[in-house]
Write a protein that holds these residues in place. Structure first.
Motif, PDB file in Angstrom:
ATOM      1  N   ASN A   1       0.824  -1.208   0.000  1.00  0.00           N
ATOM      2  CA  ASN A   1       0.000   0.000   0.000  1.00  0.00           C
ATOM      3  C   ASN A   1       0.855   1.253   0.000  1.00  0.00           C
ATOM      4  O   ASN A   1       0.584   2.205  -0.732  1.00  0.00           O
ATOM      5  CB  ASN A   1      -0.910   0.019   1.242  1.00  0.00           C
ATOM      6  N   LEU A   2       1.904   1.229   0.801  1.00  0.00           N
ATOM      7  CA  LEU A   2       2.784   2.396   0.882  1.00  0.00           C
ATOM      8  C   LEU A   2       3.333   2.763  -0.490  1.00  0.00           C
ATOM      9  O   LEU A   2       3.253   3.914  -0.928  1.00  0.00           O
ATOM     10  CB  LEU A   2       3.936   2.084   1.843  1.00  0.00           C
ATOM     11  N   LYS A   3       3.865   1.768  -1.190  1.00  0.00           N
ATOM     12  CA  LYS A   3       4.475   2.034  -2.492  1.00  0.00           C
ATOM     13  C   LYS A   3       3.451   2.502  -3.519  1.00  0.00           C
ATOM     14  O   LYS A   3       3.666   3.465  -4.248  1.00  0.00           O
ATOM     15  CB  LYS A   3       5.188   0.784  -3.015  1.00  0.00           C
ATOM     16  N   SER A   4       2.327   1.789  -3.596  1.00  0.00           N
ATOM     17  CA  SER A   4       1.375   2.131  -4.666  1.00  0.00           C
ATOM     18  C   SER A   4       0.648   3.430  -4.363  1.00  0.00           C
ATOM     19  O   SER A   4       0.291   4.178  -5.270  1.00  0.00           O
ATOM     20  CB  SER A   4       0.403   0.977  -4.935  1.00  0.00           C
ATOM     21  N   PHE A   5       0.434   3.737  -3.089  1.00  0.00           N
ATOM     22  CA  PHE A   5      -0.206   5.002  -2.714  1.00  0.00           C
ATOM     23  C   PHE A   5       0.667   6.178  -3.143  1.00  0.00           C
ATOM     24  O   PHE A   5       0.199   7.120  -3.785  1.00  0.00           O
ATOM     25  CB  PHE A   5      -0.439   4.998  -1.190  1.00  0.00           C
ATOM     26  N   GLU A   6       1.949   6.116  -2.824  1.00  0.00           N
ATOM     27  CA  GLU A   6       2.824   7.252  -3.099  1.00  0.00           C
ATOM     28  C   GLU A   6       3.165   7.391  -4.582  1.00  0.00           C
ATOM     29  O   GLU A   6       3.218   8.493  -5.114  1.00  0.00           O
ATOM     30  CB  GLU A   6       4.084   7.151  -2.250  1.00  0.00           C
ATOM     31  N   ASN A   7       3.408   6.244  -5.240  1.00  0.00           N
ATOM     32  CA  ASN A   7       3.658   6.311  -6.685  1.00  0.00           C
ATOM     33  C   ASN A   7       2.411   6.786  -7.417  1.00  0.00           C
ATOM     34  O   ASN A   7       2.476   7.615  -8.325  1.00  0.00           O
ATOM     35  CB  ASN A   7       4.047   4.930  -7.230  1.00  0.00           C
ATOM     36  N   GLY A   8       1.258   6.233  -7.027  1.00  0.00           N
ATOM     37  CA  GLY A   8       0.002   6.572  -7.700  1.00  0.00           C
ATOM     38  C   GLY A   8      -0.357   8.035  -7.529  1.00  0.00           C
ATOM     39  O   GLY A   8      -0.911   8.660  -8.442  1.00  0.00           O
ATOM     40  N   LEU A   9      -0.003   8.581  -6.386  1.00  0.00           N
ATOM     41  CA  LEU A   9      -0.319   9.985  -6.121  1.00  0.00           C
ATOM     42  C   LEU A   9       0.400  10.903  -7.107  1.00  0.00           C
ATOM     43  O   LEU A   9      -0.162  11.906  -7.569  1.00  0.00           O
ATOM     44  CB  LEU A   9       0.089  10.314  -4.671  1.00  0.00           C
TER      45      LEU A   9
ATOM     46  N   ASP B   1     -12.849   3.192  11.271  1.00  0.00           N
ATOM     47  CA  ASP B   1     -11.945   4.219  10.741  1.00  0.00           C
ATOM     48  C   ASP B   1     -12.033   4.143   9.216  1.00  0.00           C
ATOM     49  O   ASP B   1     -11.707   3.111   8.628  1.00  0.00           O
ATOM     50  CB  ASP B   1     -10.494   3.931  11.160  1.00  0.00           C
ATOM     51  N   TYR B   2     -12.469   5.231   8.604  1.00  0.00           N
ATOM     52  CA  TYR B   2     -12.548   5.228   7.130  1.00  0.00           C
ATOM     53  C   TYR B   2     -11.216   5.641   6.505  1.00  0.00           C
ATOM     54  O   TYR B   2     -10.818   5.143   5.464  1.00  0.00           O
ATOM     55  CB  TYR B   2     -13.648   6.181   6.662  1.00  0.00           C
ATOM     56  N   LEU B   3     -10.552   6.580   7.182  1.00  0.00           N
ATOM     57  CA  LEU B   3      -9.311   7.145   6.622  1.00  0.00           C
ATOM     58  C   LEU B   3      -8.096   6.490   7.278  1.00  0.00           C
ATOM     59  O   LEU B   3      -7.981   6.471   8.500  1.00  0.00           O
ATOM     60  CB  LEU B   3      -9.296   8.660   6.880  1.00  0.00           C
ATOM     61  N   GLN B   4      -7.203   5.941   6.462  1.00  0.00           N
ATOM     62  CA  GLN B   4      -6.039   5.226   6.995  1.00  0.00           C
ATOM     63  C   GLN B   4      -4.753   6.044   6.911  1.00  0.00           C
ATOM     64  O   GLN B   4      -3.913   5.977   7.794  1.00  0.00           O
ATOM     65  CB  GLN B   4      -5.848   3.904   6.232  1.00  0.00           C
ATOM     66  N   ALA B   5      -4.597   6.790   5.839  1.00  0.00           N
ATOM     67  CA  ALA B   5      -3.348   7.542   5.651  1.00  0.00           C
ATOM     68  C   ALA B   5      -3.623   8.806   4.846  1.00  0.00           C
ATOM     69  O   ALA B   5      -4.613   8.883   4.105  1.00  0.00           O
ATOM     70  CB  ALA B   5      -2.307   6.679   4.930  1.00  0.00           C
ATOM     71  N   ILE B   6      -2.752   9.774   5.025  1.00  0.00           N
ATOM     72  CA  ILE B   6      -2.894  11.038   4.291  1.00  0.00           C
ATOM     73  C   ILE B   6      -1.511  11.494   3.866  1.00  0.00           C
ATOM     74  O   ILE B   6      -0.540  11.295   4.601  1.00  0.00           O
ATOM     75  CB  ILE B   6      -3.594  12.106   5.177  1.00  0.00           C
ATOM     76  N   GLU B   7      -1.411  11.998   2.653  1.00  0.00           N
ATOM     77  CA  GLU B   7      -0.098  12.488   2.211  1.00  0.00           C
ATOM     78  C   GLU B   7      -0.243  13.699   1.307  1.00  0.00           C
ATOM     79  O   GLU B   7      -1.078  13.713   0.403  1.00  0.00           O
ATOM     80  CB  GLU B   7       0.667  11.379   1.473  1.00  0.00           C
ATOM     81  N   GLU B   8       0.601  14.671   1.577  1.00  0.00           N
ATOM     82  CA  GLU B   8       0.606  15.909   0.790  1.00  0.00           C
ATOM     83  C   GLU B   8       1.787  15.896  -0.171  1.00  0.00           C
ATOM     84  O   GLU B   8       2.873  15.458   0.183  1.00  0.00           O
ATOM     85  CB  GLU B   8       0.744  17.111   1.742  1.00  0.00           C
ATOM     86  N   GLN B   9       1.563  16.343  -1.399  1.00  0.00           N
ATOM     87  CA  GLN B   9       2.657  16.568  -2.352  1.00  0.00           C
ATOM     88  C   GLN B   9       2.509  17.971  -2.908  1.00  0.00           C
ATOM     89  O   GLN B   9       1.401  18.397  -3.244  1.00  0.00           O
ATOM     90  CB  GLN B   9       2.599  15.537  -3.491  1.00  0.00           C
ATOM     91  N   ASP B  10       3.616  18.683  -2.992  1.00  0.00           N
ATOM     92  CA  ASP B  10       3.568  20.056  -3.496  1.00  0.00           C
ATOM     93  C   ASP B  10       4.122  20.122  -4.912  1.00  0.00           C
ATOM     94  O   ASP B  10       5.088  19.430  -5.234  1.00  0.00           O
ATOM     95  CB  ASP B  10       4.409  20.988  -2.608  1.00  0.00           C
ATOM     96  N   TYR B  11       3.522  20.972  -5.739  1.00  0.00           N
ATOM     97  CA  TYR B  11       3.997  21.148  -7.101  1.00  0.00           C
ATOM     98  C   TYR B  11       4.374  22.605  -7.302  1.00  0.00           C
ATOM     99  O   TYR B  11       3.535  23.496  -7.194  1.00  0.00           O
ATOM    100  CB  TYR B  11       2.943  20.624  -8.096  1.00  0.00           C
ATOM    101  N   MET B  12       5.660  22.806  -7.535  1.00  0.00           N
ATOM    102  CA  MET B  12       6.233  24.144  -7.526  1.00  0.00           C
ATOM    103  C   MET B  12       6.424  24.673  -8.939  1.00  0.00           C
ATOM    104  O   MET B  12       6.714  23.923  -9.864  1.00  0.00           O
ATOM    105  CB  MET B  12       7.617  24.099  -6.842  1.00  0.00           C
ATOM    106  N   THR B  13       6.290  25.987  -9.071  1.00  0.00           N
ATOM    107  CA  THR B  13       6.630  26.621 -10.342  1.00  0.00           C
ATOM    108  C   THR B  13       7.827  27.525 -10.127  1.00  0.00           C
ATOM    109  O   THR B  13       8.076  28.000  -9.025  1.00  0.00           O
ATOM    110  CB  THR B  13       5.458  27.452 -10.902  1.00  0.00           C
ATOM    111  N   GLN B  14       8.537  27.720 -11.227  1.00  0.00           N
ATOM    112  CA  GLN B  14       9.754  28.497 -11.150  1.00  0.00           C
ATOM    113  C   GLN B  14       9.462  29.905 -11.624  1.00  0.00           C
ATOM    114  O   GLN B  14       8.850  30.119 -12.669  1.00  0.00           O
ATOM    115  CB  GLN B  14      10.785  27.838 -12.071  1.00  0.00           C
TER     116      GLN B  14
END
Lengths: 380, 380
Positions: free
Chosen positions: B78-86, B143-156
């Motif tokens: 789950n860890l791998k596919s969640f983060e790659n998929g995100l 518990d419905y929510l198991q994990a949460i992860e934020e990713q930021d997308y930056m512009t130059q």
């Protein structure tokens, strides 16, 4: 020695259509249950620098002395470099385009075990010297020969493969490790470079004479390659230092060639040798850049391989802990940038990124190539 | 999702010279000890399909909630596919050429932990429902929510990076694992697809509203991606099933998109689903060919990934014991031939060959490519 290649899916069919100049990739004969004669295929070739292997009746044809070299080597690095190096030496005599590789079929495991043992009344074929009864490191007769491995090089003739040449590697000790009593402490007898060489060359002639008498070997050229085992505490394997050729039918080695190879580990510890100092410095800069880039790195080490004084390859292992897939990806991207910037530009480079459980990513560049291949191991 | 690319050493310098259309690869500002302002660089890009990452003062900028997602996932797949998929979901909104990836910097670990916990008097920000005191699987609030992860997308912008967008993944349970007493047996509450979806979408709106109030987030587009966790006994990770977009400045999700993805494992065990049956058959043929080819194979398994009903990727793991380097080489050559012959031709393929201690070799083909890359891990 290392595999680094891109293979076109087309290659398989192309090779099948090729009439000359290259070996037939698969189907030297075809697998058929109605044939009584065993059918031969080859594994396919992934690079011009690699031999194809022999498949017999759909199965890979394993060595008659399978596992013996593994048993003989306490240090796993010796196992890898001995077997890879033996194919490299073979390429000097048997071109990858003209010969197919076959695991050794003529030297049986029981025979090889006798040859590796000491000579005695009950084992007259032992290549190692008789036990003189001494246990003192400088008075005893050490075991000079540690491991032996046969490789066969086949040629294709119509729909058959026949033996076209043979290479036998003799792995020689620079230190012979021994016990004075069973399960006792380990002692060491050092063997000089000169003695190791003369013993190796003498054994080579005996091996050639014996192989000529072995059924099926006949008059093919035989190459005997002499390998210097790395010590048991080494973090890199040993190197080949000479090879001799017994021309068709000859019972001795008719010519010897020196091989100038050396392996080192980086970073340099204490007064150890490092090979070329500018390569060691390049690695050192790379290491410090990478370590400052990413938290949780627990080690950046390298093996280097030199041929005729020039860096031929560098294998870097990075151990670290990752907290996410995105960290692995970003780290791998950075490694490509850093490797391009800091590492020697001509040599083959392999960088493996490991965490506690597994290999996470790797990047590699073939010798002479300007492009790095990178791969992060995925999971769905 | 997976990395599979060849990078020209030239690329680094070429990108530096590019005036428009691509991001400046390295040196958005330069590292200098005399500058007081923090200096920003990027990791370099190894593929058009991958984001570059942010380097700050020579160090990789790790997530503010680093390790949290790892803690939340019993099943490493789950860890791998969640983060790659995100990151894959993010690409639908934030093009890899226009945005630089930054590990989440706005959702702090302590905050995320509160959101993941149950709502209570002492934790009013909990996104999971209050504990209703029940322990029966069908009567309790799961518990419905198991994990949460934020990713930021930056512009130059000139020599600065600024936040250009954000993706937040919510990993939702299809089964909530719980104990009735501490260290007690594990029980399961099943959650319906409909309930999981409605809870996820409801949480998504809350998360957007809260992120808009977080300092620094401002009016950037926010993508919320909903992921269905694989069960704890699964040998493949979960999949994303929907994502919603909150347009610039909006406090809610203005549009939802369905994501049609599925993961399976092969060979099919019992009555398990296998995805497309012809893909499963192709794998089965490959597996039986490979197993008959080489002795000592202890397992050939695969993960498959489908997008919109089509095979997008297949990761094959082969466990075996080798007795020599030449066996590994020949086996890898054969794998390339067999993969070309038997495996589906369009999907991305990754084959990893493992022995007891280590990864020995791998071969891979990018989606849509005709060429396999193969590598045998070397040692000197």
């Amino acid at each position: 020695m290392k595999r680094f290649s891109t293979i076109l899916a087309l290659a398989v069919s192309v090779i099948l259509l090729t009439a000359c100049g290259r070996l037939n990739s698969s189907g030297v004969g075809t697998t058929s249950s109605t044939k009584t004669k065993s059918s031969i295929q080859t594994t396919g070739q992934t690079s011009d620098n690699e031999y194809q292997g022999v498949i017999q009746n759909g199965k890979y044809k394993t060595s008659k002395a399978r596992g013996l070299t593994q048993d003989q080597n306490t240090n796993g690095y010796n196992l890898k470099s001995f077997e890879n190096g033996l194919q490299s030496i073979s390429q000097k005599q048997f071109a990858t385009d003209d010969y197919i590789f076959q695991e050794g079929q003529y030297l049986k495991k029981a025979t090889a075990q006798k040859w590796l043992a000491r000579k005695s009344k009950s084992n007259t074929s032992g290549l190692n010297p008789v036990d003189n009864g001494q246990t003192d490191a400088t008075k005893r007769n050490p075991d000079y020969l540690q491991a032996i491995e046969e490789q066969d090089y086949m040629t294709q003739s119509g729909s058959n493969l026949k033996l076209g040449g043979m290479t036998i590697g003799l792995a020689m000790n620079q230190i012979d490790y021994y016990q004075k009593e069973e399960y006792g402490a380990t002692y060491e007898t050092s063997i000089s470079e000169a003695k190791m060489t003369s013993e190796g060359k003498s054994m080579a002639n005996k091996v050639v004479a014996r192989m000529r008498k072995t059924e099926g070997v006949g008059n093919v050229p035989i190459v005997i390659a002499l390998y210097k085992q790395a010590t048991n505490d080494s973090l890199v394997g040993g190197t080949f230092f000479a090879y001799g050729i017994s021309r068709a039918g000859s019972k001795t080695i008719s010519e010897w060639h020196n091989v100038n190879e050396a392996n080192y580990t980086l970073p340099v510890v204490g007064s150890a040798k490092s090979g070329n100092s500018s390569d060691a410095e390049a690695f050192s800069t790379f290491k410090s850049q990478v370590e400052s880039f990413f938290p949780n790195l627990s080690g950046v080490t390298a093996q280097t391989h030199y041929k005729d004084g020039n860096l031929a390859g560098m294998n870097i292992t990075i151990n670290t802990q990752f907290y996410s897939e995105t960290e692995i990806k970003s780290f791998t991207q950075y490694l490509v940038t850093a490797a391009n910037k800091y590492l020697p530009s001509e040599a083959a480079i392999e960088i493996t990124v490991k965490s506690t459980n597994d290999t996470q990513a790797f990047i590699a560049r073939e010798a002479g190539s300007k492009s790095f291949y990178s791969h992060v191991f995925g999971s769905y």
